[in-house]
Design a protein around this motif. Structure first.
Motif, mmCIF file in Angstrom:
data_model
loop_
_atom_site.group_PDB
_atom_site.id
_atom_site.type_symbol
_atom_site.label_atom_id
_atom_site.label_comp_id
_atom_site.label_asym_id
_atom_site.label_seq_id
_atom_site.Cartn_x
_atom_site.Cartn_y
_atom_site.Cartn_z
ATOM 1 N N PHE A 36 0.778 -1.041 -0.111
ATOM 2 C CA PHE A 36 -0.096 0.020 -0.134
ATOM 3 C C PHE A 36 0.801 1.291 -0.185
ATOM 4 C CE2 PHE A 36 -4.359 -1.103 1.019
ATOM 5 C CZ PHE A 36 -4.184 -2.666 1.106
ATOM 6 N N ARG A 37 0.271 2.215 -0.313
ATOM 7 C CA ARG A 37 1.098 3.654 -0.303
ATOM 8 C C ARG A 37 0.210 4.633 0.322
ATOM 9 N NH1 ARG A 37 1.545 4.594 -6.923
ATOM 10 N NH2 ARG A 37 -0.509 5.377 -7.048
ATOM 11 N N GLN A 38 0.788 5.753 0.816
ATOM 12 C CA GLN A 38 0.216 6.972 1.430
ATOM 13 C C GLN A 38 0.829 7.949 1.264
ATOM 14 O OE1 GLN A 38 -0.798 6.230 5.847
ATOM 15 N NE2 GLN A 38 -2.316 8.077 5.627
ATOM 16 N N ALA A 39 0.445 8.980 0.322
ATOM 17 C CA ALA A 39 0.760 10.367 0.253
ATOM 18 C C ALA A 39 0.288 11.365 1.296
ATOM 19 C CB ALA A 39 0.450 10.504 -1.092
ATOM 20 N N PRO A 40 1.134 12.268 1.406
ATOM 21 C CA PRO A 40 0.899 13.393 2.449
ATOM 22 C C PRO A 40 -0.637 13.865 2.413
ATOM 23 C CG PRO A 40 2.902 13.773 1.617
ATOM 24 C CD PRO A 40 2.316 12.930 0.757
ATOM 25 N N GLY A 41 -1.334 14.003 3.423
ATOM 26 C CA GLY A 41 -2.843 14.337 3.356
ATOM 27 C C GLY A 41 -3.718 13.095 2.750
ATOM 28 N N LYS A 42 -3.094 11.910 2.088
ATOM 29 C CA LYS A 42 -4.114 11.251 1.740
ATOM 30 C C LYS A 42 -4.496 9.824 2.491
ATOM 31 C CE LYS A 42 -3.671 12.896 -2.875
ATOM 32 N NZ LYS A 42 -3.354 12.408 -4.346
ATOM 33 N N GLU A 43 -5.411 9.131 2.225
ATOM 34 C CA GLU A 43 -5.496 7.726 2.814
ATOM 35 C C GLU A 43 -4.628 6.848 2.185
ATOM 36 O OE1 GLU A 43 -10.315 8.293 4.168
ATOM 37 O OE2 GLU A 43 -9.630 6.785 2.793
ATOM 38 N N ARG A 44 -4.250 5.939 3.066
ATOM 39 C CA ARG A 44 -3.492 4.525 2.512
ATOM 40 C C ARG A 44 -4.266 3.862 1.158
ATOM 41 N NH1 ARG A 44 -0.134 0.964 6.764
ATOM 42 N NH2 ARG A 44 0.251 2.932 7.464
ATOM 43 N N GLU A 45 -3.616 3.871 0.197
ATOM 44 C CA GLU A 45 -4.080 3.274 -1.041
ATOM 45 C C GLU A 45 -3.477 1.997 -1.403
ATOM 46 O OE1 GLU A 45 -4.314 5.696 -4.420
ATOM 47 O OE2 GLU A 45 -2.093 5.808 -4.413
ATOM 48 N N PHE A 46 -4.255 0.955 -1.834
ATOM 49 C CA PHE A 46 -3.855 -0.215 -2.368
ATOM 50 C C PHE A 46 -2.873 -0.103 -3.460
ATOM 51 C CE2 PHE A 46 -3.586 -4.656 -3.469
ATOM 52 C CZ PHE A 46 -4.227 -4.818 -4.496
ATOM 53 N N VAL A 47 -1.720 -0.885 -3.589
ATOM 54 C CA VAL A 47 -1.164 -0.879 -4.918
ATOM 55 C C VAL A 47 -1.009 -2.125 -5.727
ATOM 56 C CG1 VAL A 47 1.499 -0.637 -5.706
ATOM 57 C CG2 VAL A 47 0.550 1.101 -3.907
ATOM 58 N N ALA A 48 -0.718 -3.436 -4.629
ATOM 59 C CA ALA A 48 -0.583 -4.607 -5.221
ATOM 60 C C ALA A 48 -0.565 -5.569 -4.041
ATOM 61 C CB ALA A 48 0.876 -4.802 -5.903
ATOM 62 N N ALA A 49 -0.844 -6.917 -4.557
ATOM 63 C CA ALA A 49 -0.949 -7.948 -3.413
ATOM 64 C C ALA A 49 -0.627 -9.262 -4.108
ATOM 65 C CB ALA A 49 -2.607 -7.898 -2.865
ATOM 66 N N GLU A 85 3.166 11.185 -9.442
ATOM 67 C CA GLU A 85 1.989 10.762 -8.446
ATOM 68 C C GLU A 85 2.281 9.478 -7.589
ATOM 69 O OE1 GLU A 85 1.759 11.699 -11.678
ATOM 70 O OE2 GLU A 85 0.436 10.342 -12.763
ATOM 71 N N ASP A 86 3.353 8.945 -8.285
ATOM 72 C CA ASP A 86 3.762 7.881 -7.233
ATOM 73 C C ASP A 86 4.424 7.997 -5.893
ATOM 74 O OD1 ASP A 86 4.511 6.362 -10.576
ATOM 75 O OD2 ASP A 86 2.688 5.885 -9.385
ATOM 76 N N THR A 87 4.752 9.320 -5.730
ATOM 77 C CA THR A 87 5.151 9.715 -4.484
ATOM 78 C C THR A 87 4.458 9.301 -3.314
ATOM 79 O OG1 THR A 87 6.567 11.606 -5.738
ATOM 80 C CG2 THR A 87 6.303 11.868 -3.464
ATOM 81 N N ALA A 88 5.160 8.669 -2.420
ATOM 82 C CA ALA A 88 4.228 8.135 -1.339
ATOM 83 C C ALA A 88 5.261 7.478 -0.376
ATOM 84 C CB ALA A 88 3.125 7.341 -1.516
ATOM 85 N N VAL A 89 4.763 7.342 0.906
ATOM 86 C CA VAL A 89 5.323 6.219 1.648
ATOM 87 C C VAL A 89 4.766 4.830 1.420
ATOM 88 C CG1 VAL A 89 6.011 5.553 4.113
ATOM 89 C CG2 VAL A 89 5.855 7.785 3.547
ATOM 90 N N TYR A 90 5.562 3.772 1.059
ATOM 91 C CA TYR A 90 5.163 2.651 0.757
ATOM 92 C C TYR A 90 5.279 1.703 2.050
ATOM 93 C CZ TYR A 90 4.567 3.634 -4.267
ATOM 94 O OH TYR A 90 4.233 4.504 -5.292
ATOM 95 N N TYR A 91 4.322 1.055 2.111
ATOM 96 C CA TYR A 91 4.017 0.182 3.278
ATOM 97 C C TYR A 91 3.887 -1.380 2.782
ATOM 98 C CZ TYR A 91 3.318 4.208 6.085
ATOM 99 O OH TYR A 91 3.473 5.377 6.473
ATOM 100 N N CYS A 92 4.588 -2.272 3.085
ATOM 101 C CA CYS A 92 4.247 -3.586 3.044
ATOM 102 C C CYS A 92 3.380 -4.334 4.053
ATOM 103 C CB CYS A 92 5.362 -4.799 2.677
ATOM 104 S SG CYS A 92 6.617 -4.683 4.133
ATOM 105 N N GLY A 93 2.334 -5.184 3.858
ATOM 106 C CA GLY A 93 1.405 -5.847 4.869
ATOM 107 C C GLY A 93 1.105 -7.150 4.776
ATOM 108 N N VAL A 94 0.855 -7.957 5.722
ATOM 109 C CA VAL A 94 0.307 -9.408 5.626
ATOM 110 C C VAL A 94 -1.111 -9.517 6.303
ATOM 111 C CG1 VAL A 94 2.719 -10.194 5.292
ATOM 112 C CG2 VAL A 94 1.600 -10.144 7.717
ATOM 113 N N GLY A 95 -1.652 -10.211 5.656
ATOM 114 C CA GLY A 95 -2.911 -10.551 6.115
ATOM 115 C C GLY A 95 -3.592 -11.955 5.481
#
Length: 121
Positions: A36-49, A85-95
């Protein structure tokens, strides 16, 4: 399982980066692994799984590739043709989401610390 994300940095538009998510104190077996990724002022959004198949957001389809390196207990996100527009903090997650929730951040319960990607124009 603990996650460690890395690989972010500053790149010009059109360039490439590869992010890595390494699992420790466990493996990715039986999990869906996501980015997922989160840009400043925006919600975390899905990128890939990645599960038995791959899933991508429309905004990155054809440019990003998620893959798994079992030998290194790592999931990578290869990002090509990067845009500002790909600029963001990218997070990996598991579930263990069902298919209909695979793009929801609430479906994942363990996250890495995030890695910053900055794409300059």
């Amino acid at each position: 399982v603990q996650l460690q994300a890395s690989g972010g940095g500053l790149v010009q538009a059109g360039g490439s980066l590869r992010l890595s998510c390494v699992a420790s104190e466990g493996t990715f077996d039986s999990y869906t692994v996501s980015w997922f990724r989160q840009a400043p002022g925006k919600e975390r959004e899905f990128v890939a799984a990645l599960r038995t198949r791959t899933y991508y957001a429309d905004s990155v389809k054809g440019r990003f590739t998620i893959s798994r390196d079992n030998g290194k207990n790592t999931v990578n996100l290869q990002m090509n043709s990067l845009k500002p527009e790909d600029t963001a903090v990218y997070y990996c997650g598991v579930g263990r989401p069902i298919t209909s929730t695979i793009s929801r951040s609430s479906a994942y319960y363990r996250w890495g610390q995030g890695t910053l990607v900055t794409v300059s124009s």
